[in-house]
Design an enzyme around this catalytic site. Structure first.
Site, PDB file in Angstrom:
ATOM      1  N   ASP A  51      21.833 -52.944  -7.550  1.00 19.14           N
ATOM      2  CA  ASP A  51      20.825 -53.494  -6.657  1.00 19.14           C
ATOM      3  C   ASP A  51      19.787 -52.443  -6.277  1.00 19.14           C
ATOM      4  OD1 ASP A  51      22.039 -55.977  -6.638  1.00 19.14           O
ATOM      5  OD2 ASP A  51      23.236 -55.534  -4.852  1.00 19.14           O
ATOM      6  N   TYR A 109      33.076 -47.203  -8.497  1.00 19.67           N
ATOM      7  CA  TYR A 109      31.998 -47.011  -7.530  1.00 19.67           C
ATOM      8  C   TYR A 109      32.479 -46.103  -6.401  1.00 19.67           C
ATOM      9  CZ  TYR A 109      29.025 -50.801  -9.351  1.00 19.67           C
ATOM     10  OH  TYR A 109      28.216 -51.597 -10.122  1.00 19.67           O
TER      11      TYR A 109
END
Length: 256
Positions: A51, A109
């Protein structure tokens, strides 16, 4: 012939990975650079989407080209041509049917939190000064490994066939944070999570919900109930994107 690109980028100035109209993306920037240097139109396929503002310490993309590439030469030229916030680490020739997105077997992540205000971390870490119960947050994180359906942490109206993911690892770590030459205990927090796949906004929603656990706003039983509800409205807030990093992608045919 198909080639994988191994790259990294600081996502601060990009509207995410995916190319889109009227916004600068990492994919668009890579496309232009590779097309210029190979003197033909190239469209790279990314291993996933990040994003707006999200960073990648390790990202893969692939493209097709009908000639053998001088890897050392093209990597050097790409790094000279690309902006300073994108770096190409390697170009790897792979099988013609290799796919950087569908062949990935594990993604990792990290989410970075700093509990002391630091102007040099404002674009790389989330400043959150409220006391957190890290032990309880880790107890909640362990529960993630016992579930596979994570619809409650997914963006609504997303186009996916399943909300199932296999999470391999999820935990918080904390370390000293140096400020004015005095080390402060527990000043830096990092959440690490690995899975075979992730849903849109999943990591940021998980972190926000774990923060609520750490603030004692919800219990471990509440955390279980949220997952089992499959309801995004029950889960916590989505933490800011600028502190999220894609750190690793693994393939069974690429050695580290």
């Amino acid at each position: 012939m198909r080639y994988f690109i191994k790259l990294a980028y600081n996502g601060t100035h990009y509207h995410g990975w995916q190319q889109q109209p009227n916004a600068t993306s990492v994919q668009e920037t890579i496309n232009k650079a590779v097309s210029v240097l190979l003197n033909t139109e190239i469209n790279v396929m990314g291993a996933g989407r990040t994003d707006t503002g999200v960073h990648a310490k390790e990202m893969y993309a692939h493209f097709d080209f009908d000639k053998i590439i001088d890897v050392h030469n093209i990597v050097h030229k790409l790094n000279s041509y690309l902006p300073k916030d994108i770096v190409i680490h390697d170009i790897i020739k792979v099988a013609d049917d290799a796919h950087c997105r569908f062949d990935a077997i594990k993604r990792t992540y990290e989410y970075h939190v700093n509990t002391f205000k630091d102007p040099f971390l404002q674009q790389q870490s989330w400043y959150f000064h409220h006391p957190l119960d890290i032990n309880l947050m880790n107890e909640a994180a362990k529960l993630l490994l016992t579930y596979t359906d994570f619809q409650c942490f997914s963006k609504v109206n997303t186009d996916v066939n399943t909300f199932n993911c296999t999470i391999f690892e999820a935990h918080w770590s904390q370390g000293a944070y140096e400020q004015n030459d005095d080390k402060q205990e527990n000043g830096k927090l990092v959440f690490t999570i690995s899975a075979n796949r992730f849903l849109r906004n999943m990591v940021r929603a998980i972190v926000g919900t774990l923060i609520n656990v750490g603030l004692h706003k919800i219990t471990l039983n509440d955390f279980r109930d949220i997952i089992e509800s499959k309801n995004r409205d029950r889960a916590g807030f989505s933490v800011p994107a600028h502190a999220l990093y894609l750190t690793e992608i693994e393939y069974d045919y690429i050695t580290k």
